[in-house]
Design a protein around this motif. Structure first.
Motif, short mmCIF file in Angstrom:
data_model
loop_
_atom_site.label_atom_id
_atom_site.label_comp_id
_atom_site.label_asym_id
_atom_site.label_seq_id
_atom_site.Cartn_x
_atom_site.Cartn_y
_atom_site.Cartn_z
N ASP A 74 39.24 9.96 -19.23
CA ASP A 74 38.71 8.84 -18.16
C ASP A 74 37.29 8.68 -18.67
O ASP A 74 36.35 7.97 -18.11
CB ASP A 74 38.93 9.50 -17.07
N ARG A 75 36.53 10.58 -19.32
CA ARG A 75 34.92 10.54 -18.72
C ARG A 75 34.86 9.73 -20.18
O ARG A 75 33.50 9.11 -20.40
CB ARG A 75 35.09 11.28 -19.34
N ALA A 76 35.73 9.61 -21.07
CA ALA A 76 35.33 9.03 -22.24
C ALA A 76 35.72 7.43 -22.11
O ALA A 76 35.06 6.84 -23.53
CB ALA A 76 35.95 9.05 -23.99
N GLY A 77 35.73 6.66 -21.46
CA GLY A 77 35.65 5.18 -20.90
C GLY A 77 37.36 4.67 -21.34
O GLY A 77 37.02 3.39 -21.35
N ILE A 78 38.41 5.36 -21.09
CA ILE A 78 39.60 4.62 -21.82
C ILE A 78 40.12 4.24 -20.66
O ILE A 78 40.10 4.86 -19.55
CB ILE A 78 40.42 5.61 -22.48
N ARG A 79 40.95 2.74 -21.38
CA ARG A 79 41.07 1.96 -19.33
C ARG A 79 42.87 2.15 -19.83
O ARG A 79 43.32 1.57 -20.67
CB ARG A 79 40.06 0.89 -19.98
N LYS A 80 43.58 1.45 -18.75
CA LYS A 80 44.47 0.80 -17.98
C LYS A 80 44.58 -0.20 -19.58
O LYS A 80 43.75 -1.26 -19.27
CB LYS A 80 45.15 0.99 -17.74
N GLY A 81 45.74 -0.36 -20.29
CA GLY A 81 45.95 -1.76 -21.13
C GLY A 81 45.54 -1.32 -22.27
O GLY A 81 45.30 -2.25 -23.07
N ASP A 82 44.51 -0.44 -22.74
CA ASP A 82 43.91 -0.02 -23.91
C ASP A 82 45.33 0.19 -25.24
O ASP A 82 46.37 1.33 -24.70
CB ASP A 82 42.89 0.72 -24.03
N ARG A 83 45.00 0.24 -26.63
CA ARG A 83 46.01 0.44 -27.03
C ARG A 83 45.24 1.31 -27.95
O ARG A 83 44.45 1.58 -28.48
CB ARG A 83 45.99 -1.02 -28.74
N LEU A 84 47.01 1.89 -27.75
CA LEU A 84 46.21 3.55 -29.03
C LEU A 84 47.19 3.43 -30.49
O LEU A 84 48.30 3.26 -30.16
CB LEU A 84 46.88 4.58 -28.34
N ARG A 85 45.89 3.36 -31.30
CA ARG A 85 46.42 3.18 -33.14
C ARG A 85 46.99 3.96 -33.66
O ARG A 85 47.44 4.11 -34.28
CB ARG A 85 45.72 2.18 -33.07
N SER A 86 45.49 4.73 -33.06
CA SER A 86 45.82 6.37 -33.84
C SER A 86 45.79 7.52 -33.37
O SER A 86 45.37 8.17 -32.00
CB SER A 86 44.95 6.38 -35.42
N VAL A 87 46.26 8.69 -33.70
CA VAL A 87 45.58 10.40 -33.22
C VAL A 87 45.38 11.23 -34.68
O VAL A 87 46.67 11.20 -35.25
CB VAL A 87 47.34 10.95 -32.76
N ASP A 88 44.64 11.40 -34.44
CA ASP A 88 43.81 12.42 -35.88
C ASP A 88 44.05 11.41 -36.93
O ASP A 88 44.22 12.19 -38.31
CB ASP A 88 44.44 13.96 -35.49
N GLY A 89 43.79 10.21 -37.02
CA GLY A 89 43.89 9.91 -37.85
C GLY A 89 45.29 9.19 -38.47
O GLY A 89 45.58 8.31 -39.97
N GLY A 90 45.97 9.52 -37.92
CA GLY A 90 47.38 9.37 -38.53
C GLY A 90 47.89 8.25 -37.00
O GLY A 90 47.99 8.14 -36.35
#
Length: 393
Positions: free
Chosen positions: A140-156
């Motif tokens: 939340d503090r980073a500004g991520i919102r509902k509906g955003d797409r998560l494309r990678s985690v730690d570069g993968g």
């Protein structure tokens, strides 16, 4: 993969997720836990509680314990040997946890987890979508919102991966990541793509949320049956408007403590049968406490992410004629697991039986079919049903 809030399995859970209802030695009193994974989940874990006992090995528990003991005698990993033995057993929901993992699992059902505070689900095209962000969390503090797409985690890339695996990456399961460690996320919103590095935090779960709609209808959303959630449901029912109906939203509910699901059932029933189950052929039953609200119109909302203890509750309300069930077919996790300690302190959970609804319906592999099957706009349809039951819409 539909659903809302969902808890992931504890660390190192076998691929595909455990999706268990863990019946411990204290089950005679109706207590149980679930470990779950699946359709739509938060990056936190739901685990067991201090009420979970260590039962003596039964059935093929002995085979698993023997494999672990032999490995230890040879200087090999008892946990890995037990995992291989569980895999060979063909137990679909069997799982092995280290002592630390199981302790963490137990702590989480008490209402705490380490993560970044976002929920996600996998869309039909394989992309991972954020479905909820916990207020005040790192996400939340980073500004991520509902509906955003998560494309990678730690570069993968996470496209096409099971959501439980994505959750494991967010939590840092492979590294046993603690609060304060960082994780890098690749995100997308419309045409914008960016990266955020978040610092994991110790968060508490909000398993029950309550809101009153403009027409007076009370919506009680239960994301999982963590410790105390049954009392919260009863409290919400007691405080709800007397002139309107109630929507019990179990969509995406991954299960949890069966004792809490029974307590939630008690908020709507005046005693009577909630479910039957067997442990190694020994038949047992769960009953509601007397004194629940049996008159106010009630709709239970479910979907493919409604699992385990949540299905147990849904089946009870449907079979007892207490609620109209609206939504889509539930997941179908109705098998019973029992934990047993292994020689190195790890814990094996193996299937020992199944539970049934009050009318005798089996849930495992079948799920529960709603009285009214709907896809989108399920809440609106639920309110329409309530109006037909005598509550204002």
């Amino acid at each position: 993969m539909p659903g809302r809030d969902m808890f992931c399995p504890p660390r190192r859970v076998r691929r595909g997720a455990a999706l268990t209802i863990v019946f411990a030695g204290v089950l005679a009193a109706g207590a149980a836990t679930g470990s779950f994974g699946a359709p739509a989940v938060p990056d936190g874990a739901a685990g067991g509680s201090a009420s979970v006992g260590r039962s003596a090995p039964t059935g093929h528990h002995e085979d698993i314990a023997r494999a672990a003991a032999e490995a230890m005698a040879e200087g090999k990993s008892a946990t890995e040997a037990a995992e291989r033995a569980v895999s060979r057993s063909g137990d679909r929901w069997g799982a092995v946890y280290s002592q630390g993992e199981y302790e963490e699992f137990e702590e989480a059902l008490d209402g705490a987890y380490t993560g970044v505070g976002l929920w996600a689900r996998r869309e039909r095209d394989g992309r991972i979508e954020v479905t909820r962000v916990r207020p005040g969390s790192p996400a939340d503090r980073a500004g991520i919102r509902k509906g955003d797409r998560l494309r990678s985690v730690d570069g993968g890339s996470v496209d096409g991966r099971p959501v439980t695996e994505v959750v494991s990456l967010l939590r840092g399961d492979a590294e046993d990541a603690d609060a304060g460690t960082t994780v890098s996320l690749g995100l997308e919103r419309g045409t914008r793509a960016w990266r955020e590095t978040l610092r994991r935090a110790r968060l508490s779960t909000d398993s029950v949320t309550v809101r009153e709609l403009a027409d007076g209808v009370t919506v009680i959303e239960v994301s999982a049956f963590t410790k105390g959630s049954g009392d919260l449901v009863r409290e919400a029912v007691d405080q709800a408007s007397q002139d309107a109906g109630i929507v019990l939203d179990l969509r995406g509910n991954s299960g949890g403590l069966v004792a809490e699901a029974r307590a939630a059932a008690s908020a709507f029933l005046d005693g009577g049968l909630v479910a039957t189950y067997d442990v190694d052929g020994d038949q047992r039953a769960l009953h509601a406490d007397p004194g629940g609200d049996t008159t106010r119109p009630l709709v239970a909302l479910v979907d493919g992410g409604t699992m385990s203890a949540a299905e147990l509750l849904t089946g009870a309300l449907q079979d007892r004629g207490r609620a109209v069930v609206v939504g889509s077919r539930t997941f179908g996790k109705g098998s019973v697991q029992m934990p047993a300690p292994l020689p190195d302190g790890s814990v094996a959970e193996l299937t020992v039986g199944h539970y049934r609804t009050p009318s005798g319906r089996g849930v495992d592999g079948r799920g529960i079919t709603p009285d009214l099957e709907v896809g989108e706009d399920a809440l609106r349809r639920a309110r329409t049903v309530l109006s037909g039951l005598g509550a204002p819409s």
